[in-house]
Design a protein around this motif. Structure first.
Motif, PDB file in Angstrom:
ATOM      1  N   VAL A  57       0.863  -1.269   0.217  1.00  0.00           N
ATOM      2  CA  VAL A  57      -0.024  -0.111  -0.058  1.00  0.00           C
ATOM      3  C   VAL A  57       0.829   1.393   0.141  1.00  0.00           C
ATOM      4  O   VAL A  57       0.427   2.258  -0.816  1.00  0.00           O
ATOM      5  CB  VAL A  57      -1.064   0.070   1.269  1.00  0.00           C
ATOM      6  N   ALA A  58       1.813   1.257   0.686  1.00  0.00           N
ATOM      7  CA  ALA A  58       2.900   2.385   0.877  1.00  0.00           C
ATOM      8  C   ALA A  58       3.485   2.667  -0.399  1.00  0.00           C
ATOM      9  O   ALA A  58       3.677   3.696  -0.948  1.00  0.00           O
ATOM     10  CB  ALA A  58       3.876   2.240   1.747  1.00  0.00           C
ATOM     11  N   ARG A  59       3.832   1.746  -1.286  1.00  0.00           N
ATOM     12  CA  ARG A  59       4.367   1.736  -2.733  1.00  0.00           C
ATOM     13  C   ARG A  59       3.523   2.119  -3.520  1.00  0.00           C
ATOM     14  O   ARG A  59       3.449   2.928  -4.618  1.00  0.00           O
ATOM     15  CB  ARG A  59       5.179   0.345  -3.270  1.00  0.00           C
ATOM     16  N   SER A  60       2.157   1.794  -3.438  1.00  0.00           N
ATOM     17  CA  SER A  60       0.962   2.228  -4.300  1.00  0.00           C
ATOM     18  C   SER A  60       0.902   3.629  -4.056  1.00  0.00           C
ATOM     19  O   SER A  60       0.586   4.688  -4.899  1.00  0.00           O
ATOM     20  CB  SER A  60      -0.283   1.441  -4.048  1.00  0.00           C
ATOM     21  N   TRP A  61       0.826   4.351  -2.809  1.00  0.00           N
ATOM     22  CA  TRP A  61       0.826   5.581  -2.560  1.00  0.00           C
ATOM     23  C   TRP A  61       2.030   6.505  -3.127  1.00  0.00           C
ATOM     24  O   TRP A  61       1.648   7.522  -3.539  1.00  0.00           O
ATOM     25  CB  TRP A  61       0.771   5.667  -1.051  1.00  0.00           C
ATOM     26  N   SER A  62       2.991   5.872  -2.821  1.00  0.00           N
ATOM     27  CA  SER A  62       4.258   6.579  -3.670  1.00  0.00           C
ATOM     28  C   SER A  62       4.109   6.741  -5.097  1.00  0.00           C
ATOM     29  O   SER A  62       4.478   7.720  -5.812  1.00  0.00           O
ATOM     30  CB  SER A  62       5.521   5.989  -3.206  1.00  0.00           C
ATOM     31  N   GLY A  63       3.464   5.547  -5.721  1.00  0.00           N
ATOM     32  CA  GLY A  63       3.455   5.646  -7.184  1.00  0.00           C
ATOM     33  C   GLY A  63       2.317   6.712  -7.595  1.00  0.00           C
ATOM     34  O   GLY A  63       2.660   7.332  -8.609  1.00  0.00           O
ATOM     35  N   THR A  64       1.365   6.637  -6.829  1.00  0.00           N
ATOM     36  CA  THR A  64       0.403   7.859  -7.098  1.00  0.00           C
ATOM     37  C   THR A  64       1.042   9.326  -6.977  1.00  0.00           C
ATOM     38  O   THR A  64       0.695  10.229  -7.921  1.00  0.00           O
ATOM     39  CB  THR A  64      -0.665   7.639  -6.306  1.00  0.00           C
ATOM     40  N   PHE A  65       1.872   9.362  -6.156  1.00  0.00           N
ATOM     41  CA  PHE A  65       2.529  10.697  -5.736  1.00  0.00           C
ATOM     42  C   PHE A  65       3.671  10.970  -7.134  1.00  0.00           C
ATOM     43  O   PHE A  65       3.737  11.946  -7.540  1.00  0.00           O
ATOM     44  CB  PHE A  65       3.249  10.876  -4.733  1.00  0.00           C
TER      45      PHE A  65
END
Length: 372
Positions: free
Chosen positions: A175-183
């Motif tokens: 989930v953290a990597r998905s968040w950073s990917g969106t950023f």
């Protein structure tokens, strides 16, 4: 029934057999005396087996568990209500399920991805019924660790604890990597370290092939860990606020998506399920991870009010809420984006952009970035 350890060997039996019989008697006596204690721990040296055997024979009694539950209830710290537990369960499931997995399920099964959500929910229901019963009978912290410790022994509890730790660690990292990917997608800058030494985003080092070290995702995990260390009072306020905002965002996605309905997904069976049963099955195996987190509620039993009654309701409500919200969001996305053979993962932001609604795209992007 015949029990060899209850029969005294004859004097002519060779000494090794007599020593084995004496060792078994000492072990049985030590286990019987230790049963009066909370954990049935056998004194070191009383066993003649390996460490694994001693751990397999070591179980936590119901009396010890209930006493621990009473101590937790008598503690002076703040307690979690049913609403708080529902916020924890639903908030931990609909984030990655709606914002990430709905876009991945569409090219795998087409509009039939809605059926895949239902199938994944049924699979989780089979697991959740066990959690409901065990959390009512053993209302204490530890989740599957303490359940296994009581019913199967310490070896199984350790295995369950390792699996539980890996589950939350790996899913949290995802989930953290998905968040950073969106950023990164929003800003156009990728602050990552590629394993192949390349420059992101390029083949082998992008959102699809995520072979890179992500310092920003690690920073987000550290920030969430800091919020947890602030205690129950602050933690439940943060979780409740974020969960309400997530539900509001999902409601916006559903209403906006259905208002942009394109085509007729029910025209034929091949239109609704272009890849047939195999596509639904493949999508189910992926969308199942959208329900990971519903068992997190069991870890909060020691902080809950009247956990024997509250925990089953919280688990059932979490699973039902996540299934309804995720399924409706998937249906809205399928209505907004017609299936095509060469389509790739299509998140809601891209779907809104394709319908000429850039404001909706940026609203969803910022909201996901803030709530994921």
């Amino acid at each position: 029934s015949f029990r060899p350890h209850s029969v005294r060997p004859a004097p002519w039996v060779f000494p090794a057999a007599r020593r084995l019989w004496a060792g078994r008697r000492r072990f049985a006596a030590a286990a019987a005396l230790a049963a009066m204690d909370g954990t049935m721990k056998v004194k070191k040296g009383a066993t003649e087996g390996s460490l694994i055997r001693r751990m397999a024979l070591n179980r936590k009694t119901l009396k010890a568990i209930l006493e621990e539950s009473e101590r937790d209830q008598d503690a002076s710290d703040s307690k979690l209500s049913l609403v708080d537990l529902l916020a924890i369960g639903i908030g931990s499931t609909i984030g990655s399920g709606v914002f990430v997995l709905t876009g991945k399920g569409l090219p795998m099964a087409g509009p039939a991805a809605v059926v895949a959500w239902i199938c994944a929910g049924i699979v989780c229901l089979l697991s959740s019924t066990a959690y409901m019963e065990l959390s009512a009978r053993l209302p204490t912290k530890g989740s599957c660790y303490v359940f296994s410790y009581h019913g199967l022994g310490e070896v199984c509890s350790v295995i369950g604890a390792v699996c539980l730790t890996m589950e939350y660690g790996i899913s949290g990292a995802g989930v953290a990597r998905s968040w950073s990917g969106t950023f990164f997608a929003m800003t156009g800058n990728w602050w990552v370290l590629c394993y192949n030494g390349g420059t992101p985003p390029e083949a082998g080092c992008n959102g699809d092939d995520d072979f890179y070290i992500d310092p920003l995702a690690g920073l987000m995990v550290a920030l969430c860990t800091f919020v947890v260390t602030l205690g129950t009072d602050m933690g439940k306020v943060v979780i409740n606020v974020f969960t309400c905002a997530k539900v509001g965002l999902v409601a916006f996605l559903i209403v906006a998506g259905l208002s942009l309905w394109t085509g007729n997904m029910f025209e034929s069976a091949s239109t609704f399920a272009p890849k047939g049963f195999s596509g639904i099955l493949n999508a189910t195996s992926v969308l199942f991870f959208g329900f990971i987190g519903f068992d997190e509620v069991c870890c909060m039993a020691s902080k809950a009010k009247d956990p024997a009654k509250t925990m089953p309701k919280a688990l059932a409500g979490t699973l039902l809420g996540a299934a309804v919200l995720s399924g409706l969001a998937q249906f809205a996305l399928a209505a907004m984006v017609p299936y095509s053979e060469d389509m790739r993962s299509t998140p809601f932001e891209q779907a809104f952009a394709s319908h000429g609604l850039p404001w909706a795209k940026w609203f969803v992007t910022v909201a996901e970035l803030s709530l994921l």
